[in-house]
Design a protein around this motif. Structure first.
Motif, PDB file in Angstrom:
ATOM      1  N   ALA A 230      12.890   3.362  -9.414  1.00 35.56           N
ATOM      2  CA  ALA A 230      11.366   3.371  -9.224  1.00 35.56           C
ATOM      3  C   ALA A 230      10.901   1.988  -9.029  1.00 35.56           C
ATOM      4  CB  ALA A 230      10.560   4.044  -9.791  1.00 35.56           C
ATOM      5  N   LEU A 231      11.031   1.159 -10.137  1.00 36.20           N
ATOM      6  CA  LEU A 231      10.419  -0.079 -10.432  1.00 36.20           C
ATOM      7  C   LEU A 231      11.163  -1.112  -9.409  1.00 36.20           C
ATOM      8  CD1 LEU A 231       9.963  -0.465 -14.385  1.00 36.20           C
ATOM      9  CD2 LEU A 231       8.456   0.060 -12.628  1.00 36.20           C
ATOM     10  N   GLY A 232      12.368  -1.066  -9.258  1.00 32.86           N
ATOM     11  CA  GLY A 232      13.146  -1.879  -8.239  1.00 32.86           C
ATOM     12  C   GLY A 232      12.372  -1.513  -6.896  1.00 32.86           C
ATOM     13  N   VAL A 233      12.262  -0.403  -6.425  1.00 32.13           N
ATOM     14  CA  VAL A 233      11.774  -0.196  -5.093  1.00 32.13           C
ATOM     15  C   VAL A 233      10.420  -0.839  -5.171  1.00 32.13           C
ATOM     16  CG1 VAL A 233      10.876   1.623  -3.560  1.00 32.13           C
ATOM     17  CG2 VAL A 233      13.151   1.762  -4.772  1.00 32.13           C
ATOM     18  N   GLY A 234       9.652  -0.603  -6.024  1.00 33.07           N
ATOM     19  CA  GLY A 234       8.359  -1.427  -6.066  1.00 33.07           C
ATOM     20  C   GLY A 234       8.435  -2.911  -6.135  1.00 33.07           C
ATOM     21  N   ALA A 235       9.258  -3.343  -6.887  1.00 32.48           N
ATOM     22  CA  ALA A 235       9.390  -4.783  -6.728  1.00 32.48           C
ATOM     23  C   ALA A 235       9.641  -5.250  -5.177  1.00 32.48           C
ATOM     24  CB  ALA A 235      10.795  -5.201  -7.561  1.00 32.48           C
ATOM     25  N   LEU A 236      10.805  -4.570  -4.588  1.00 31.30           N
ATOM     26  CA  LEU A 236      11.063  -4.698  -3.136  1.00 31.30           C
ATOM     27  C   LEU A 236       9.705  -4.698  -2.370  1.00 31.30           C
ATOM     28  CD1 LEU A 236      13.057  -5.283  -0.959  1.00 31.30           C
ATOM     29  CD2 LEU A 236      13.530  -2.769  -0.831  1.00 31.30           C
ATOM     30  N   GLY A 237       8.876  -3.711  -2.677  1.00 31.37           N
ATOM     31  CA  GLY A 237       7.560  -3.701  -1.849  1.00 31.37           C
ATOM     32  C   GLY A 237       6.743  -4.727  -2.058  1.00 31.37           C
ATOM     33  N   LEU A 238       6.586  -5.363  -3.368  1.00 28.94           N
ATOM     34  CA  LEU A 238       5.779  -6.366  -3.571  1.00 28.94           C
ATOM     35  C   LEU A 238       6.297  -7.614  -2.587  1.00 28.94           C
ATOM     36  CD1 LEU A 238       5.417  -5.976  -7.467  1.00 28.94           C
ATOM     37  CD2 LEU A 238       3.658  -6.139  -5.914  1.00 28.94           C
ATOM     38  N   PHE A 239       7.630  -7.936  -2.777  1.00 29.92           N
ATOM     39  CA  PHE A 239       8.184  -9.114  -2.314  1.00 29.92           C
ATOM     40  C   PHE A 239       7.920  -8.797  -0.708  1.00 29.92           C
ATOM     41  CE2 PHE A 239      11.524 -11.190   0.298  1.00 29.92           C
ATOM     42  CZ  PHE A 239      11.289 -12.802  -0.607  1.00 29.92           C
ATOM     43  N   VAL A 240       8.162  -7.547  -0.109  1.00 32.00           N
ATOM     44  CA  VAL A 240       7.914  -7.336   1.590  1.00 32.00           C
ATOM     45  C   VAL A 240       6.422  -7.700   1.824  1.00 32.00           C
ATOM     46  CG1 VAL A 240       8.079  -5.826   3.202  1.00 32.00           C
ATOM     47  CG2 VAL A 240      10.056  -6.099   1.772  1.00 32.00           C
ATOM     48  N   ALA A 241       5.580  -7.074   0.773  1.00 32.66           N
ATOM     49  CA  ALA A 241       4.120  -7.087   1.166  1.00 32.66           C
ATOM     50  C   ALA A 241       3.836  -8.776   1.234  1.00 32.66           C
ATOM     51  CB  ALA A 241       3.262  -6.444   0.184  1.00 32.66           C
ATOM     52  N   GLY A 242       4.030  -9.345   0.210  1.00 32.07           N
ATOM     53  CA  GLY A 242       3.773 -10.759   0.104  1.00 32.07           C
ATOM     54  C   GLY A 242       4.251 -11.561   1.492  1.00 32.07           C
ATOM     55  N   ALA A 243       5.502 -11.438   1.652  1.00 34.94           N
ATOM     56  CA  ALA A 243       6.237 -11.936   2.783  1.00 34.94           C
ATOM     57  C   ALA A 243       5.212 -11.849   4.138  1.00 34.94           C
ATOM     58  CB  ALA A 243       7.743 -11.396   3.101  1.00 34.94           C
ATOM     59  N   LEU A 244       4.803 -10.529   4.251  1.00 36.75           N
ATOM     60  CA  LEU A 244       4.228 -10.184   5.475  1.00 36.75           C
ATOM     61  C   LEU A 244       2.893 -10.806   5.413  1.00 36.75           C
ATOM     62  CD1 LEU A 244       4.600  -6.274   5.724  1.00 36.75           C
ATOM     63  CD2 LEU A 244       5.605  -7.875   7.242  1.00 36.75           C
ATOM     64  N   VAL A 245       2.086 -10.890   4.425  1.00 34.93           N
ATOM     65  CA  VAL A 245       0.968 -11.789   4.501  1.00 34.93           C
ATOM     66  C   VAL A 245       1.247 -13.309   5.058  1.00 34.93           C
ATOM     67  CG1 VAL A 245      -0.743 -12.811   2.792  1.00 34.93           C
ATOM     68  CG2 VAL A 245      -0.150 -10.224   2.596  1.00 34.93           C
ATOM     69  N   ALA A 246       2.252 -13.825   4.622  1.00 34.35           N
ATOM     70  CA  ALA A 246       2.597 -15.249   5.055  1.00 34.35           C
ATOM     71  C   ALA A 246       2.497 -15.229   6.737  1.00 34.35           C
ATOM     72  CB  ALA A 246       4.030 -15.411   4.783  1.00 34.35           C
ATOM     73  N   ARG A 247       2.691 -14.071   7.366  1.00 31.94           N
ATOM     74  CA  ARG A 247       2.482 -14.177   8.820  1.00 31.94           C
ATOM     75  C   ARG A 247       1.054 -14.740   9.246  1.00 31.94           C
ATOM     76  NH1 ARG A 247       0.650 -10.888  12.965  1.00 31.94           N
ATOM     77  NH2 ARG A 247       2.035 -10.949  14.747  1.00 31.94           N
ATOM     78  N   PHE A 248       0.208 -14.497   8.537  1.00 34.93           N
ATOM     79  CA  PHE A 248      -1.389 -14.813   8.764  1.00 34.93           C
ATOM     80  C   PHE A 248      -1.663 -16.047   8.000  1.00 34.93           C
ATOM     81  CE2 PHE A 248      -0.843 -10.095   8.729  1.00 34.93           C
ATOM     82  CZ  PHE A 248      -1.414  -9.735   9.834  1.00 34.93           C
ATOM     83  N   THR A 249      -0.942 -16.583   7.074  1.00 34.29           N
ATOM     84  CA  THR A 249      -1.475 -17.831   6.511  1.00 34.29           C
ATOM     85  C   THR A 249      -0.276 -19.165   6.618  1.00 34.29           C
ATOM     86  OG1 THR A 249       0.175 -17.124   4.481  1.00 34.29           O
ATOM     87  CG2 THR A 249      -2.068 -16.342   4.582  1.00 34.29           C
ATOM     88  N   ASN A 250       0.717 -18.683   7.555  1.00 31.53           N
ATOM     89  CA  ASN A 250       1.551 -19.925   7.828  1.00 31.53           C
ATOM     90  C   ASN A 250       2.081 -20.445   6.795  1.00 31.53           C
ATOM     91  OD1 ASN A 250       1.283 -19.831  10.897  1.00 31.53           O
ATOM     92  ND2 ASN A 250      -0.353 -20.789  10.787  1.00 31.53           N
ATOM     93  N   ARG A 251       2.463 -19.784   5.536  1.00 29.84           N
ATOM     94  CA  ARG A 251       3.263 -20.167   4.479  1.00 29.84           C
ATOM     95  C   ARG A 251       4.540 -19.783   4.613  1.00 29.84           C
ATOM     96  NH1 ARG A 251       0.383 -22.607   0.342  1.00 29.84           N
ATOM     97  NH2 ARG A 251       2.029 -22.136  -1.062  1.00 29.84           N
ATOM     98  N   PRO A 252       5.453 -20.353   3.769  1.00 31.13           N
ATOM     99  CA  PRO A 252       6.794 -19.857   3.830  1.00 31.13           C
ATOM    100  C   PRO A 252       6.965 -18.313   3.250  1.00 31.13           C
ATOM    101  CG  PRO A 252       6.688 -22.152   2.832  1.00 31.13           C
ATOM    102  CD  PRO A 252       5.158 -21.551   2.939  1.00 31.13           C
ATOM    103  N   TRP A 253       7.400 -17.637   4.040  1.00 31.64           N
ATOM    104  CA  TRP A 253       7.451 -16.384   3.793  1.00 31.64           C
ATOM    105  C   TRP A 253       8.097 -15.824   2.455  1.00 31.64           C
ATOM    106  CZ3 TRP A 253      12.357 -13.801   2.627  1.00 31.64           C
ATOM    107  CH2 TRP A 253      13.221 -14.375   3.317  1.00 31.64           C
ATOM    108  N   TRP A 254       9.208 -16.553   1.986  1.00 36.16           N
ATOM    109  CA  TRP A 254       9.882 -16.505   0.684  1.00 36.16           C
ATOM    110  C   TRP A 254       8.981 -16.733  -0.389  1.00 36.16           C
ATOM    111  CZ3 TRP A 254      10.368 -20.783  -1.902  1.00 36.16           C
ATOM    112  CH2 TRP A 254      10.447 -22.092  -1.072  1.00 36.16           C
TER     113      TRP A 254
END
Length: 238
Positions: free
Chosen positions: A183-207
């Motif tokens: 469950a924590l691993g899936v949550g960690a993946l969700g955190l990374f994906v959500a942060g990477a998606l935000v980069a689409r609006f901020t022009n910062r590196p997704w990683w």
């Protein structure tokens, strides 16, 4: 095809005044971090998978309602405060138009505009009361009175995005798995994906954006997990 200069295109800037991005991002991130940390805390205490699900669902519902109400109240209060300041500026323009024009001209002179030109523009602007009010508010308060965020938009987006974020770390339990680490691993993946998606609006590196959110969220989960281990049952993790 000839390139069109950005300055003459109406869509060359993103909409930063609609008030939707902040509550959406804040809601999703808060839902993820809150429920990941909550699940880590109670899971670290050794409770049963059923208790973890009940705790996570309760955290989702309570957090989503709290976020929605909080966003509505916050944005509504902010808009009401701005409306009061706009009304105050309108009264000043009606009672002391010459003084207000001088104040506006002085602000432009400080930015490098010639004094004579600044005064001419300020006086001419006074012939259009509505536009004069908008310009004075922008200059003095730094906001556009015609482009304020909607409290309902902020509330609904915050509630929905919090719910989606909070659901992610519960998914493995809801489909039948009982491992806290999964469950924590899936949550960690969700955190990374959500942060990477935000980069689409901020022009910062997704990683970079994804890694930052992952690090912050996992730090919160680690703290609550350790607290749960210290004061909980200390049972197996599944």
């Amino acid at each position: 095809m000839t390139d069109v200069p950005a300055a003459v295109r109406e869509d060359h800037h993103a909409d930063v005044s609609g008030g939707w991005l902040r509550p959406a991002v804040f809601g999703a991130m808060d839902g993820l971090v809150t429920n990941i940390a909550l699940i880590a805390g109670v899971g670290g205490g050794g409770v049963t998978p059923h208790t973890i699900v009940v705790t996570g669902v309760a955290g989702l519902v309570a957090g989503a309602i709290s976020m929605g109400l909080g966003e509505y109240t916050s944005v509504r209060s902010q808009n009401e405060q701005l409306a009061a300041e706009v009304a105050k500026e309108r009264r000043e323009l009606e009672r002391h138009p010459e003084a207000e024009a001088r104040e506006l001209a002085d602000s432009w002179v400080r930015r490098g505009l010639p004094r004579e030109l600044a005064e001419q523009v300020a006086v001419a602007l006074g012939n259009n009361p509505d536009e004069a009010l908008r310009v004075h508010v922008r200059e003095e308060l730094g906001v556009d009175p015609d482009e304020q965020p909607s409290p309902w938009t902020a509330a609904i987006l915050s509630l929905v995005c919090f719910s989606i974020g909070a659901l992610v770390p519960l998914l493995t339990y809801l489909v039948g798995f009982t491992s806290l680490w999964l469950a924590l691993g899936v949550g960690a993946l969700g955190l990374f994906v959500a942060g990477a998606l935000v980069a689409r609006f901020t022009n910062r590196p997704w990683w970079m954006s994804g890694g930052r959110q992952l690090l912050l969220g996992m730090a919160a989960a680690l703290v609550t997990y350790l607290v749960g281990r210290l004061i909980g049952l200390g049972g197996p993790l599944g």
